[in-house]
Design a protein around this motif. Structure first.
Motif, PDB file in Angstrom:
ATOM      1  N   LYS A 160      -2.966   0.795  -5.534  1.00 56.03           N
ATOM      2  CA  LYS A 160      -3.787  -0.425  -5.383  1.00 56.03           C
ATOM      3  C   LYS A 160      -4.429  -0.467  -4.009  1.00 56.03           C
ATOM      4  CE  LYS A 160      -1.372  -3.520  -8.570  1.00 56.03           C
ATOM      5  NZ  LYS A 160      -0.508  -4.707  -8.679  1.00 56.03           N
ATOM      6  N   PHE A 161      -3.646  -0.117  -2.985  1.00 55.92           N
ATOM      7  CA  PHE A 161      -4.171  -0.116  -1.620  1.00 55.92           C
ATOM      8  C   PHE A 161      -5.303   0.904  -1.490  1.00 55.92           C
ATOM      9  CE2 PHE A 161      -4.219   1.134   2.867  1.00 55.92           C
ATOM     10  CZ  PHE A 161      -4.290  -0.114   3.479  1.00 55.92           C
ATOM     11  N   GLN A 162      -5.119   2.094  -2.090  1.00 56.77           N
ATOM     12  CA  GLN A 162      -6.153   3.137  -2.034  1.00 56.77           C
ATOM     13  C   GLN A 162      -7.431   2.659  -2.720  1.00 56.77           C
ATOM     14  OE1 GLN A 162      -3.891   6.340  -3.845  1.00 56.77           O
ATOM     15  NE2 GLN A 162      -3.734   7.427  -1.895  1.00 56.77           N
ATOM     16  N   GLN A 163      -7.287   1.950  -3.848  1.00 57.84           N
ATOM     17  CA  GLN A 163      -8.463   1.450  -4.560  1.00 57.84           C
ATOM     18  C   GLN A 163      -9.186   0.375  -3.750  1.00 57.84           C
ATOM     19  OE1 GLN A 163      -6.762   0.200  -8.277  1.00 57.84           O
ATOM     20  NE2 GLN A 163      -6.738   2.262  -9.137  1.00 57.84           N
ATOM     21  N   GLN A 164      -8.426  -0.442  -3.049  1.00 56.41           N
ATOM     22  CA  GLN A 164      -9.018  -1.523  -2.256  1.00 56.41           C
ATOM     23  C   GLN A 164      -9.613  -0.995  -0.945  1.00 56.41           C
ATOM     24  OE1 GLN A 164      -5.720  -4.203  -1.808  1.00 56.41           O
ATOM     25  NE2 GLN A 164      -5.897  -5.012  -3.890  1.00 56.41           N
TER      26      GLN A 164
END
Length: 176
Positions: A160-164
């Motif tokens: 999720k962090f990578q996508q954000q």
């Protein structure tokens, strides 16, 4: 603790004594007393009290007459005769306590050596059920070489962090 039973594993989570034997589960105590062949119910005197048990043949000295280890739920206590044996089921008031003896004066057993019966997950409260299921899942995952629930949660947070934050380069990142 009685010296002869010190460190001894309880027999059936109870004990075998001269005139009777007893076993226990967390919620109940079972007492077995050999009685003369042909004994009928009306010849017996079986009395349950909150903290006391009295059992014997009418007109004779009681076989058991004393203060029990802990309080009974008297309304749930029962007895039956089968095969020259008086079987008594005592319902414990505190269903989370192991008894060290049946009646005061009996030898004590080592309750640390008791082997509790297997319980069903459905017998547990919902919070405990969830915890046990999580532990079982994690154990299966480890056996198969797969990530545990905690590791899966960390991986999901990282994704999720990578996508954000696509501006960060995670190609060389080592994550434990």
């Amino acid at each position: 603790m009685a010296e002869e039973n010190k460190g001894k594993k309880p027999i059936g989570n109870g004990d075998v004594l001269e005139k009777y034997s007893w076993t226990q589960k967390l919620e109940e105590v079972s007492v077995n007393i050999p009685i003369p062949s042909g004994t009928r119910a009306k010849q017996l005197n079986v009395e349950f009290f909150n903290n006391r048990l009295k059992v014997g043949l009418k007109g004779q000295t009681p076989i058991i007459d004393g203060e029990v280890f802990a309080a009974l739920k008297v309304e749930d206590c029962t007895w039956t005769i089968a095969d020259d044996n008086l079987a008594i089921e005592l319902s414990k008031s505190n269903k989370q306590q192991w008894w060290k003896y049946l009646v005061k004066g009996d030898p004590e057993i080592d309750t640390s050596k008791i082997e509790p019966e297997n319980s069903k997950i459905d017998d547990l409260d919902p919070e405990a059920q969830q915890l046990v299921r999580k532990m079982m899942f994690d154990q299966r995952q480890k056996q198969m070489g797969l990530p545990t629930s905690e590791e899966l949660q960390k991986q999901e947070m990282l994704q999720k962090f990578q996508q954000q934050h696509p501006e960060f380069d995670f190609s060389n990142a080592k994550i434990n």
